[in-house]
Structure formats: C-alpha cells, structure tokens
Enzyme design. Structure first.
Site, mmCIF file in Angstrom:
data_model
loop_
_atom_site.group_PDB
_atom_site.id
_atom_site.type_symbol
_atom_site.label_atom_id
_atom_site.label_comp_id
_atom_site.label_asym_id
_atom_site.label_seq_id
_atom_site.Cartn_x
_atom_site.Cartn_y
_atom_site.Cartn_z
ATOM 1 N N ARG A 29 -29.253 10.230 19.064
ATOM 2 C CA ARG A 29 -28.896 11.568 18.474
ATOM 3 C C ARG A 29 -28.523 12.434 19.770
ATOM 4 O O ARG A 29 -27.568 13.026 19.774
ATOM 5 C CB ARG A 29 -29.755 12.111 17.571
ATOM 6 C CG ARG A 29 -29.437 13.809 17.578
ATOM 7 C CD ARG A 29 -30.168 14.428 16.406
ATOM 8 N NE ARG A 29 -31.538 13.893 16.063
ATOM 9 C CZ ARG A 29 -32.431 14.248 16.711
ATOM 10 N NH1 ARG A 29 -32.250 15.195 17.735
ATOM 11 N NH2 ARG A 29 -33.808 13.828 16.408
ATOM 12 N N TYR A 54 -6.993 25.165 7.335
ATOM 13 C CA TYR A 54 -7.632 23.877 6.569
ATOM 14 C C TYR A 54 -8.576 24.486 5.301
ATOM 15 O O TYR A 54 -9.273 25.270 5.939
ATOM 16 C CB TYR A 54 -8.023 22.879 7.264
ATOM 17 C CG TYR A 54 -8.921 21.808 6.515
ATOM 18 C CD1 TYR A 54 -8.125 21.084 5.438
ATOM 19 C CD2 TYR A 54 -10.233 21.696 6.751
ATOM 20 C CE1 TYR A 54 -8.961 20.290 4.770
ATOM 21 C CE2 TYR A 54 -11.070 20.412 5.865
ATOM 22 C CZ TYR A 54 -10.349 19.995 5.042
ATOM 23 O OH TYR A 54 -10.992 19.111 4.388
ATOM 24 N N ASP A 108 -8.037 25.360 16.921
ATOM 25 C CA ASP A 108 -8.136 23.780 16.266
ATOM 26 C C ASP A 108 -6.835 23.193 16.480
ATOM 27 O O ASP A 108 -5.873 23.461 15.886
ATOM 28 C CB ASP A 108 -8.396 23.992 14.697
ATOM 29 C CG ASP A 108 -8.568 22.903 14.094
ATOM 30 O OD1 ASP A 108 -8.038 21.859 14.471
ATOM 31 O OD2 ASP A 108 -9.132 22.738 12.904
ATOM 32 N N LYS A 166 -7.694 12.544 12.482
ATOM 33 C CA LYS A 166 -6.511 12.595 12.452
ATOM 34 C C LYS A 166 -5.662 11.825 13.344
ATOM 35 O O LYS A 166 -5.669 10.633 13.475
ATOM 36 C CB LYS A 166 -5.880 13.909 12.196
ATOM 37 C CG LYS A 166 -6.706 15.029 11.242
ATOM 38 C CD LYS A 166 -6.665 14.188 9.686
ATOM 39 C CE LYS A 166 -7.573 15.037 8.762
ATOM 40 N NZ LYS A 166 -8.706 15.701 8.675
HETATM 41 O O1 P1T Z 1 -12.206 16.189 7.864
HETATM 42 P P1 P1T Z 1 -12.756 16.445 9.022
HETATM 43 O O2 P1T Z 1 -12.643 15.393 10.427
HETATM 44 O O3 P1T Z 1 -14.276 17.010 8.758
HETATM 45 O O4 P1T Z 1 -11.660 17.775 9.718
HETATM 46 C C1 P1T Z 1 -11.769 18.996 9.098
HETATM 47 C C2 P1T Z 1 -10.209 19.464 9.615
HETATM 48 C C3 P1T Z 1 -10.298 20.430 10.487
HETATM 49 N N1 P1T Z 1 -9.407 21.083 11.068
HETATM 50 C C4 P1T Z 1 -8.050 20.754 10.503
HETATM 51 C C5 P1T Z 1 -6.811 21.252 11.056
HETATM 52 C C6 P1T Z 1 -8.070 19.744 9.461
HETATM 53 O O5 P1T Z 1 -6.555 19.485 8.895
HETATM 54 C C7 P1T Z 1 -9.148 19.186 8.900
HETATM 55 C C8 P1T Z 1 -9.119 18.173 7.791
HETATM 56 N N2 P1T Z 1 -7.791 18.349 7.086
HETATM 57 C C9 P1T Z 1 -7.647 17.331 5.894
HETATM 58 C C10 P1T Z 1 -8.478 16.536 5.331
HETATM 59 C C11 P1T Z 1 -6.268 17.685 5.193
HETATM 60 O O6 P1T Z 1 -5.748 16.843 4.448
HETATM 61 O O7 P1T Z 1 -5.860 18.624 5.704
#
Ligand code: P1T
Length: 384
Positions: A50, A102, A176, A201
């Site tokens: 961790r 998001y 972000d 992504k």
């Molecule tokens: O899904 P995760 O890895 O926890 O990430 C969250 C997140 C944070 N910032 C942005 C700009 C994002 O688009 C996302 C996750 N977005 C999607 C799952 C979506 O379909 O838009």
C-alpha cells in the site's frame, strides 16, 4: 532517465529501466504485498505494497515525466485521485469548480465532501473573470476540467493560474487533464499546480483498466499527498499499474489518430441535418477555438458532443442504433463509444443548477478506419 526526451520517447521509456536483476526490458509486475527486511526498518526501500510497490513506482515516474512534473502518484481510480487531493483541505475551505465537470466529480464534491464541511462554488470556467469574482477569503483551490466533460468547453489555464497566483493566501489550481491527455496539453507548463487524471481513459487507452494519477512539482504538497495515499490506501495494484504503462507506450500514436478521426467526425456531424449543434474545440465554430489552438496546439482530442435536432428521443435512437460506436460509459479507448450523458455519465447533475441538456449525445471517437466510423454514424442517423 536524466536526459530530457520528447514525450513520445518518455511514453515508452520514462521510469522503466531494464530490470537490474534479469535485464528484462519490461518492468516486472511485482505481485507482492510485503517485502522481507534484514532487521526492523532495514529494507531496500519497500515495506508494504500500500505504501509502495516497484511496478507502481515505475508508473508514477512515467506519469511525472509525461506531465513534465517532479512527482507522480498513482491511485486506484480517477475519483480516488480526486478524493485524495481534496483531503489536503479542511472544513471551511472553499473550492471553485467548473459547472461542467464529470458527473462523478460533481457527485463527490456536492454529495460527499460537502458533508464534511468543504465548501464549493460551481462556476463557468470559460470566463476567468467569473472565477476571480467567485474567490472568497477561504478559497484554497480552483478545480478545472479542460476540455470539460461533456460540453467540451475550455478553461484558459494560463490566465486562471495568473489570477490564482496573485492572491494571498495562495490558491492552488488543479487541472483534470483526462480529456486532453498529456500528449495534447501539459497544465503544469501553463502555470497549474496539480494535474489529475483518470488513467482509465486515453492513458490506459484500451478500456481494460481503471486508474488515476496526480502529478505536481511542489515538494511539500507532494509529501502530504504521499502521506495521504498511504494513509487512505486507494492505490492501484501492480497489474493495473503495469497494464496502464503498457497502454501509455502508444499514447502519442493513438492520440494523433483520435484527433484526426474526431475532426472528420465533427465536420460530418456539423453538416448533418439531424444534428443541431456540434461541440468540438477543433471546429472554427467552437466559441473558444482560438484558445484551443494556443492551449492544445497538437490537436483537439477525440471527444465530441452534439445536440440532436430531434431532441431526447432522437438522441436515444441515435445511440441505440450505432454498431461500431458502442453504447457505453467511459472514453479514450481505441474503440469508439457513444452515450447519453443525461441518463448515463452525468445523471448525478440532474438536481444541480447545471444539468446537461436532455438532447445531448457524447461520442468518444476511436482509432478505427474513418470511413467505417462515418458510415456507422450515417446509417444510425437516417430518418432522425
Ligand atoms: O472513472 P475514474 O477512473 O474514477 O475517473 C473519473 C473521471 C475523472 N475525470 C474525468 C474528466 C472523467 O471523465 C472521469 C470518468 N469519466 C467517465 C467514466 C465518463 O464516461 O465520462
């Protein structure tokens, strides 16, 4: 690596020296929870996974290199990365956030962190003056997404960072950078303090792993975040860190094709009678196209949102009819996706003052052959 390389080279090599014990060119997946110590406290830099794991260390160094920052930290998801950053703040601290983010970010801020006394103002980040006007004596952070999810609006990172830096006490700017990826935009070089990613992504790039990352230069904040990373424990396992590094090796190649394909898809949709509006920063019709050219000079990404001329029902039909564009949440993978943000990724904003339009459809344009993608969209739009 001591020498400064181009991002294309860093994507393949940064943080990934050949394994000293075997010469393995690929970073081993250190599938271990703990590490043997010679005597209490006498170890080789790792105590417990961790706290640290060599595969994760390689991934964290890679992320720092890609964003041109000193320090990288990896998390089990983009939301875990965001949540851990917010633990730097205490009850009564105020954050300015974009009013187009998001849905999960909005949910975390509004539905979870508010309960613990953190304060948020949701503002239009396309307008630096609106951000400045929202600053309060207790403002410690400006949280930007750019391009935004799902409206593809831009925040001027440089202008907003100048405003933040002029205030006392200090206001941090976090960006972000998920939609752009470090290949298209490097917020630290534009004056931001912290970069956050959903590595799920474009970085991972193959829709096979969930993860997050944070990159920053400030030593003190890094040490606080590293403490929190261990204390909270939202860390990725070594398999996930490895898989994301594997994806990143082709980030630059994929991003080039995402941008190329998305530009053609955006142009095609702009000319289609079923589509009332197209949001893509690469189009001259985008209200912030000039800023896009400055801030994302290599390309405008693979994300497009459209307003359907026929409203919500036409949107439902469109997303249900495509064959190559799979109806699914998420984005940034090699395969094209399509979704309805209002009921899918952004359902949590329905009770806000800035719900996404019901007639909005979002596309994540993949790297398939452009003719196949256009044909898929063309046939899905027949009669709409
Ligand atoms: O899904 P995760 O890895 O926890 O990430 C969250 C997140 C944070 N910032 C942005 C700009 C994002 O688009 C996302 C996750 N977005 C999607 C799952 C979506 O379909 O838009």
């Amino acid at each position: 690596m001591d020498k400064k390389y181009h991002i294309e080279t860093d994507a393949i090599h940064a943080g990934q020296e050949p394994d000293p014990s075997t010469g393995a060119i690929m970073t081993p997946i250190y599938q271990t929870s703990t590490y043997v110590q010679k005597s209490p406290g006498e170890h080789k830099g790792y105590e417990y996974s961790r706290t640290g794991n060599p595969t994760r260390t390689a991934f964290e160094s890679l992320m720092a290199a890609l964003e041109g920052g000193k320090h990288g930290l990896a998390f089990s998801s983009g939301m875990a990365a965001t949540d851990t950053i917010m633990r730097l703040f205490k009850p009564g601290d105020h954050t300015i956030v974009g009013n187009d983010v998001y849905g999960g970010t909005y949910r975390l801020f509004d539905k979870v962190l508010k309960q613990y006394g953190l304060e948020f103002s949701f503002v239009d980040v396309t307008d630096p003056e609106a951000i400045e006007a929202a600053i309060q004596p207790n403002t410690h952070l400006i949280w930007l997404e750019t391009p935004t999810n799902p409206m593809l609006r831009l925040a001027d990172i440089r202008a907003i960072s100048v405003i933040a830096a002029s205030k006392s006490p200090r206001i941090w700017v976090a960006v972000d950078n998920t939609f752009a990826s470090p290949y298209l935009q490097q917020p630290l070089s534009l004056g931001a303090d912290i970069v956050v990613h959903s590595t799920t992504k474009y970085l991972g790039g193959h829709s096979d792993v969930v993860g997050g990352a944070v990159v920053l230069n400030d030593e003190e904040a890094y040490l606080k975040l590293k403490f929190l990373q261990n204390a909270v424990g939202a860390v990725p396992g070594p398999q996930d860190a490895w898989l994301t590094m594997r994806g990143i090796k082709t980030l630059h190649l994929r991003m080039e094709r995402h941008c190329e394909n998305a530009m053609k898809v955006a142009q095609f949709l702009s000319d289609h009678s079923a589509i009332a509006e197209v949001y893509y920063p690469g189009l001259e019709s985008h209200p912030q196209h000039d800023l896009a050219k400055r801030q994302m000079p290599k390309g405008y990404g693979g994300m497009i949102s459209v307003i359907m001329a026929g409203g919500r029902d036409a949107g439902y039909q469109f997303v249900s009819r495509t064959k190559l564009f799979a109806l699914a949440e998420s984005l940034g993978g090699v395969e094209s996706l399509i979704e309805h943000p209002g009921v899918m990724t952004h359902a949590s904003t329905s009770d806000s003052t800035f719900p996404v339009p019901a007639s909005l459809v979002r596309l994540s344009v993949g790297v398939e052959h452009i003719d196949d993608l256009l044909e898929d969209l063309q046939s899905a739009l027949v009669g709409l």
